[in-house]
Design an enzyme around this catalytic site. Sequence first.
Site, PDB file in Angstrom:
ATOM      1  N   ARG A 196      21.457  48.755   7.936  1.00 12.26           N
ATOM      2  CA  ARG A 196      20.394  47.872   8.419  1.00 12.26           C
ATOM      3  C   ARG A 196      20.372  46.526   7.701  1.00 12.26           C
ATOM      4  NH1 ARG A 196      19.254  52.601   9.205  1.00 12.26           N
ATOM      5  NH2 ARG A 196      19.515  52.860   6.984  1.00 12.26           N
ATOM      6  N   THR A 197      20.425  46.565   6.392  1.00 15.49           N
ATOM      7  CA  THR A 197      20.284  45.308   5.648  1.00 15.49           C
ATOM      8  C   THR A 197      21.442  44.368   5.967  1.00 15.49           C
ATOM      9  OG1 THR A 197      19.172  46.525   3.894  1.00 15.49           O
ATOM     10  CG2 THR A 197      19.987  44.333   3.343  1.00 15.49           C
TER      11      THR A 197
END
Lengths: 153, 307
Positions: free
Chosen positions: B54-55
């Site tokens: 995600r990041t």
Amino acid sequence: MERVYKVYAINNGTVIDHIPTPLALKVVEILGLGNEGVFTIGVGFQSKRLPKGKDILKIENRVLLESETDKIALIAPEATINIISNGKVSEKRIISVPERIFGVMHCPNPNCATNKLGAHSNFALEDKETMTYRCEYCERVTGIVPENLTAPE
Amino acid sequence: MSSFKGRDIISLRDMTIDDLWTIVMRAQEVKEGKHGDCLKGKTIASLFFEPSTRTRLSFESAIVKCGGNVFGFADPGASSQKKGESFSDSIRTVTGYCDAMVIRHPVEGAGRLASEVATVPVINAGDGANQHPTQTFLDLFTIHEEFGRLKNLKIGIMGDLKYGRTVHSLTHAMAMFDAEMVFISPPSLRMPSAILSDLTEQGISYRTADTPEDAADMGLDVLYVTRIQKERFGDPLEYKNVAHGYRINCNTISALGDQVRIMHPLPRVDEIAEEVDATPNAIYFTQAHNGVPARQALLGLVTGGIS
């Protein structure tokens, strides 16, 4: 015959008294004195202030910097420091807890950048009463543990 | 308000309440369609010394959406460190190739060290168990978007409170906004006493609870759920018993009230039942999507594309 002096007087330099036994050698280490000049150490003297005994460290011909004396506060806040000139006390120095410590304490966190990536140790005072410091890298708060103190880098 | 241009973003400890407001407000503007070319002509390095989904993807999406270029690696095996190069030398080299760099690293303090040797802004995208500031920015942005304010909210934070960097940072940030907090965890995973002492010193009202139902009387605005990690427990049976008590379902929401919004930094395993996804209370996917505008705003601010 009883010895007159257990630790000889010095004419010029710094006398650190009331170091709790057996921390004098640790003081020598964190001040990085091991390889320079003459110093004498007395260990295990009786003391009214320190029931477990006190150590004395006399460093000849060297006046410690304020920043150096502050380091002593990390392990021996009870210590007294006298600067000697021409055989007399020329300054009684009060040690204070340093706001920052560079390079004299290992971070106890094994996963800290100071232990894994070569960052230089750098702590900021977190709480004066509890003598705790925060690592500038991993941000963990730690108390002062003599085993984690080292000579200056 | 301090300027963001050229600034490193390493830790919540470096941020003021004004800084947090600035990021939330600019993220809102980005989501409304402004600042679309704030990274035009800029090149951003994305250095992930530790895997991330995600990041990394939301940073890369943010860079592309703002007209910037991105290069880097997603796998530490692709970096020169495999050849024995020091971390500091890698950063000193890459700093000459980019206008800002985003770094994730498994070692705590790696982001701080990188910021000391880099000549461009460094954004910490997670350093071991220490800090993950951009997660907190997107959390704050999501809370503000939902409630129209950040001040004086009632927040429950649940899960692994002892080791979770996300919950530590969120607690630090919400304390700045005078939140009333309840910390819900098994006794072995309570919020560290140093953080609780900080809250007491700041005059923040908080309490601890064993289950979310224990906080039912508070009228929580937000329940922030995090994963309880299996590896924290020596006994698998103990983990199973504990984890079972920390599963949010529609009954939990009924107990907490319709007003409650459920957040989660993701990935979830089984701490939130899928039946919750369809309720208006679930905002964790919106929260994940908000990582993009929050990171667009931050990148624009540190590179000077947004003032």
